[in-house]
Design a protein around this motif. Sequence first.
Motif, PDB file in Angstrom:
ATOM      1  N   ILE A  19       9.336  43.818  72.402  1.00  0.00           N
ATOM      2  CA  ILE A  19       8.532  42.607  72.562  1.00  0.00           C
ATOM      3  C   ILE A  19       9.138  41.459  71.756  1.00  0.00           C
ATOM      4  O   ILE A  19       9.289  40.339  72.255  1.00  0.00           O
ATOM      5  CB  ILE A  19       7.075  42.878  72.139  1.00  0.00           C
ATOM      6  N   ARG A  20       9.496  41.738  70.524  1.00  0.00           N
ATOM      7  CA  ARG A  20      10.072  40.698  69.656  1.00  0.00           C
ATOM      8  C   ARG A  20      11.321  40.070  70.266  1.00  0.00           C
ATOM      9  O   ARG A  20      11.480  38.840  70.269  1.00  0.00           O
ATOM     10  CB  ARG A  20      10.429  41.315  68.306  1.00  0.00           C
ATOM     11  N   ASP A  21      12.198  40.910  70.799  1.00  0.00           N
ATOM     12  CA  ASP A  21      13.483  40.422  71.286  1.00  0.00           C
ATOM     13  C   ASP A  21      13.399  39.755  72.653  1.00  0.00           C
ATOM     14  O   ASP A  21      14.325  39.048  73.050  1.00  0.00           O
ATOM     15  CB  ASP A  21      14.496  41.577  71.350  1.00  0.00           C
ATOM     16  N   ASN A  22      12.295  39.987  73.368  1.00  0.00           N
ATOM     17  CA  ASN A  22      12.210  39.472  74.738  1.00  0.00           C
ATOM     18  C   ASN A  22      11.057  38.505  74.975  1.00  0.00           C
ATOM     19  O   ASN A  22      10.926  37.976  76.082  1.00  0.00           O
ATOM     20  CB  ASN A  22      12.099  40.635  75.722  1.00  0.00           C
ATOM     21  N   ALA A  23      10.233  38.292  73.954  1.00  0.00           N
ATOM     22  CA  ALA A  23       9.118  37.351  74.092  1.00  0.00           C
ATOM     23  C   ALA A  23       9.045  36.470  72.847  1.00  0.00           C
ATOM     24  O   ALA A  23       8.016  36.370  72.181  1.00  0.00           O
ATOM     25  CB  ALA A  23       7.802  38.102  74.310  1.00  0.00           C
ATOM     26  N   ALA A  24      10.173  35.829  72.543  1.00  0.00           N
ATOM     27  CA  ALA A  24      10.284  35.047  71.304  1.00  0.00           C
ATOM     28  C   ALA A  24       9.273  33.911  71.235  1.00  0.00           C
ATOM     29  O   ALA A  24       8.803  33.550  70.152  1.00  0.00           O
ATOM     30  CB  ALA A  24      11.705  34.502  71.168  1.00  0.00           C
ATOM     31  N   ASN A  29      -7.603  45.999  90.435  1.00  0.00           N
ATOM     32  CA  ASN A  29      -6.782  44.812  90.188  1.00  0.00           C
ATOM     33  C   ASN A  29      -6.882  44.346  88.733  1.00  0.00           C
ATOM     34  O   ASN A  29      -6.940  43.146  88.448  1.00  0.00           O
ATOM     35  CB  ASN A  29      -7.167  43.675  91.137  1.00  0.00           C
ATOM     36  N   LEU A  30      -6.887  45.295  87.820  1.00  0.00           N
ATOM     37  CA  LEU A  30      -6.997  44.988  86.394  1.00  0.00           C
ATOM     38  C   LEU A  30      -5.667  45.067  85.665  1.00  0.00           C
ATOM     39  O   LEU A  30      -5.605  44.823  84.456  1.00  0.00           O
ATOM     40  CB  LEU A  30      -8.003  45.939  85.735  1.00  0.00           C
ATOM     41  N   LEU A  31      -4.597  45.435  86.377  1.00  0.00           N
ATOM     42  CA  LEU A  31      -3.276  45.575  85.775  1.00  0.00           C
ATOM     43  C   LEU A  31      -2.282  44.678  86.490  1.00  0.00           C
ATOM     44  O   LEU A  31      -2.375  44.484  87.709  1.00  0.00           O
ATOM     45  CB  LEU A  31      -2.787  47.027  85.873  1.00  0.00           C
ATOM     46  N   SER A  32      -1.317  44.150  85.752  1.00  0.00           N
ATOM     47  CA  SER A  32      -0.203  43.462  86.399  1.00  0.00           C
ATOM     48  C   SER A  32       0.758  44.526  86.927  1.00  0.00           C
ATOM     49  O   SER A  32       0.690  45.705  86.543  1.00  0.00           O
ATOM     50  CB  SER A  32       0.507  42.534  85.416  1.00  0.00           C
ATOM     51  N   THR A  33       1.651  44.129  87.803  1.00  0.00           N
ATOM     52  CA  THR A  33       2.515  45.114  88.471  1.00  0.00           C
ATOM     53  C   THR A  33       3.986  44.712  88.405  1.00  0.00           C
ATOM     54  O   THR A  33       4.747  44.895  89.343  1.00  0.00           O
ATOM     55  CB  THR A  33       2.098  45.291  89.940  1.00  0.00           C
ATOM     56  N   TYR A  34       4.400  44.174  87.274  1.00  0.00           N
ATOM     57  CA  TYR A  34       5.816  43.861  87.098  1.00  0.00           C
ATOM     58  C   TYR A  34       6.620  45.155  86.956  1.00  0.00           C
ATOM     59  O   TYR A  34       6.113  46.158  86.434  1.00  0.00           O
ATOM     60  CB  TYR A  34       6.017  43.019  85.839  1.00  0.00           C
ATOM     61  N   PRO A  35       7.865  45.160  87.380  1.00  0.00           N
ATOM     62  CA  PRO A  35       8.707  46.338  87.132  1.00  0.00           C
ATOM     63  C   PRO A  35       8.869  46.561  85.624  1.00  0.00           C
ATOM     64  O   PRO A  35       8.834  45.601  84.836  1.00  0.00           O
ATOM     65  CB  PRO A  35      10.047  45.960  87.779  1.00  0.00           C
ATOM     66  N   ALA A  36       9.035  47.816  85.213  1.00  0.00           N
ATOM     67  CA  ALA A  36       9.235  48.129  83.798  1.00  0.00           C
ATOM     68  C   ALA A  36      10.535  47.497  83.295  1.00  0.00           C
ATOM     69  O   ALA A  36      11.519  47.412  84.031  1.00  0.00           O
ATOM     70  CB  ALA A  36       9.282  49.640  83.603  1.00  0.00           C
ATOM     71  N   PHE A  37      10.506  47.036  82.072  1.00  0.00           N
ATOM     72  CA  PHE A  37      11.692  46.458  81.416  1.00  0.00           C
ATOM     73  C   PHE A  37      12.305  45.323  82.247  1.00  0.00           C
ATOM     74  O   PHE A  37      13.519  45.203  82.359  1.00  0.00           O
ATOM     75  CB  PHE A  37      12.746  47.539  81.155  1.00  0.00           C
ATOM     76  N   ASP A  38      11.441  44.498  82.806  1.00  0.00           N
ATOM     77  CA  ASP A  38      11.898  43.413  83.677  1.00  0.00           C
ATOM     78  C   ASP A  38      11.672  42.065  82.988  1.00  0.00           C
ATOM     79  O   ASP A  38      10.713  41.890  82.241  1.00  0.00           O
ATOM     80  CB  ASP A  38      11.128  43.463  84.998  1.00  0.00           C
ATOM     81  N   ALA A  39      12.560  41.112  83.278  1.00  0.00           N
ATOM     82  CA  ALA A  39      12.451  39.787  82.668  1.00  0.00           C
ATOM     83  C   ALA A  39      11.123  39.125  82.999  1.00  0.00           C
ATOM     84  O   ALA A  39      10.574  38.365  82.181  1.00  0.00           O
ATOM     85  CB  ALA A  39      13.611  38.913  83.127  1.00  0.00           C
ATOM     86  N   ALA A  40      10.589  39.408  84.184  1.00  0.00           N
ATOM     87  CA  ALA A  40       9.303  38.801  84.570  1.00  0.00           C
ATOM     88  C   ALA A  40       8.174  39.308  83.674  1.00  0.00           C
ATOM     89  O   ALA A  40       7.258  38.544  83.327  1.00  0.00           O
ATOM     90  CB  ALA A  40       9.005  39.122  86.028  1.00  0.00           C
ATOM     91  N   LEU A  41       8.231  40.573  83.282  1.00  0.00           N
ATOM     92  CA  LEU A  41       7.223  41.110  82.372  1.00  0.00           C
ATOM     93  C   LEU A  41       7.357  40.460  81.001  1.00  0.00           C
ATOM     94  O   LEU A  41       6.357  40.082  80.379  1.00  0.00           O
ATOM     95  CB  LEU A  41       7.370  42.630  82.257  1.00  0.00           C
ATOM     96  N   TYR A  42       8.583  40.319  80.520  1.00  0.00           N
ATOM     97  CA  TYR A  42       8.796  39.701  79.216  1.00  0.00           C
ATOM     98  C   TYR A  42       8.268  38.264  79.209  1.00  0.00           C
ATOM     99  O   TYR A  42       7.655  37.814  78.240  1.00  0.00           O
ATOM    100  CB  TYR A  42      10.281  39.713  78.857  1.00  0.00           C
ATOM    101  N   SER A  43       8.489  37.554  80.298  1.00  0.00           N
ATOM    102  CA  SER A  43       7.985  36.191  80.415  1.00  0.00           C
ATOM    103  C   SER A  43       6.459  36.162  80.400  1.00  0.00           C
ATOM    104  O   SER A  43       5.845  35.270  79.809  1.00  0.00           O
ATOM    105  CB  SER A  43       8.519  35.547  81.701  1.00  0.00           C
ATOM    106  N   ALA A  44       5.849  37.159  81.043  1.00  0.00           N
ATOM    107  CA  ALA A  44       4.381  37.246  81.076  1.00  0.00           C
ATOM    108  C   ALA A  44       3.818  37.556  79.693  1.00  0.00           C
ATOM    109  O   ALA A  44       2.731  37.077  79.335  1.00  0.00           O
ATOM    110  CB  ALA A  44       3.951  38.303  82.091  1.00  0.00           C
TER     111      ALA A  44
END
Length: 435
Positions: free
Chosen positions: A277-282, A243-258
Amino acid sequence: MKHHSTRRAAALAAGLAIGALALAGCGAAGPTGSASSDGKPVEITFWGWAAGYDKSVELWNASHPDIQVKYQALADGGAGGYDKMLTAAKAGTAPCLAQVGYETFPSFLAAGALQDISPYVKDARGDFADWVWGNVGVGDQTFGVPVDTAPMGLFYRKDLFEKAGIAVPKTWDEFEQAAKKVVATDPNARLMNMPSDPYLYAGFAWQGQAPWFGTAGDAWKVSLDSAANVKVGDYWQKLHDENLLSTYPAFDAALYSAWAGGQVWSEVGPVWSASLIRDNAAASSGNWAVAPMPRWGGEDKVGNSGGSSTAVMKDCAHPKEATEFALWMSTDEASVTNLIDAAAILPASNAGLKNKALDAPVDYFGGQPIYTVFREEAAKVATGWQWGPVMSITAASLGDGLGRIASAGNTYAATLDAAQKATVDALKSQGFTVK
C-alpha cells in the motif's frame, strides 16, 4: 511441475502423516558438515531474492571468517527462481541454501531437493513457534529454517472511516455492515476489493480453519470443497452479489489508484501489505491505519498469507554450517533489524519478534507503530494449516476461477469445486495416492 515416482509420492505422504519420510522422497542426509580441513573458510552458497538478504550475508561474513556465505540474487520464486533451483537440484548443481516460501516447501520435498537438518536445529526448536516449524518440516524432520511469517490484519483509511462515522469492524458480521455503510456514504466507493489472488484467499481459509490439504496414512486428502471452505466462499460471494466489493484485478494499478483516491477504503491482507500500500498509494500517506483482522464470531484466530524459509538443499556439502548461518540470519538482532528495515518482514523467531525495530512509528500510517499489531496477531495464527505438493496447479486453478467471478458469472463455490478437481487430478497424475 516435475513428475515423480509412485514410491516417492507415497513416501512423502506417509512422512507428512507420521514423520517417516523415505530417503527417496526427501534427499539423502548430507556430509557431517565439519569445517574445512585445509584451513580455508567453509564456503556456503545461498540463492534468494528478498530485499535485505544481501546485507544480512555481509553482516555474517564480517563476523564469521571461518564460514563465508556467497549470496546470489535470483528472480522471484514464482517468476522463475524456483524453476532454476529445482533444475539445479536435479543436475546436482544447486546451492547449499535457498529461499523457499512455505507454500512451495512441499513441492521441494516431493522433488527430493532438500535434506534433513534435524540434528542441527534440535537446540533451536524453542526459538520459534511450533506452527512455524510445521512449514519447514515433517514430523520430527526439518529441512529449513523459518525467516518470517505473514499474519493478516485490517488496513483501513482512518480518515474516511472517521468522517463517515464508521467503527472499525472487529468481526466479519461487522465488516459486512461497514461495507453497506461505505456504499451508503459514497455509492462510488467500496469497503474492500474482492479477494481474487489465490494466496491472499488462502489466508481467509486459513483463518476459517478450512484446510485445503491433509494426510491419512500414506494418502493425501484434498478438501477445498469442504463445508468449512464453502462457508468462507459463501461469505465473499454474498458481499459480491450485494455489490459491496470492488472488482479490480489483484495487484493492479487501478486498485492502487482506488486505494489512494478513496474509492476502496480498506484491505484485509498480510503484514507485507503495508509496503504494498505504501509503495503504490503514496497520495494517501498518513491516512491509513492498521487494526486486527476481523474475527469469525468468538474465534480469536488469524490467517497467515506468506512467509519464507532458508532451506538446505540436498547436495549441500556443509549442512551444519549452512544451518548455523540460517539460524543466525533469522535470530541475530542486527540481521533481523536489517530485514525488518529492508523488507518489512515480521520475524518468525521469538527473538526477532522482540526486536525494537518493530516498535518504530511508521510515517505512512500516521505514526502508528503498526508492526506491534502484527506482533500480537502472530501468536493467534490458526494452527494446523498444511500446504500441498502441487500448489502451482491449485493456485492456477483458483486464480483463474477467482478472476472470473467478477466478469463471467463464476462463483466462489464453482471455483473451489474446480480447484478441488484440478488438485486431485494433478496429485494422481504425479503418482500420489489420494483419499
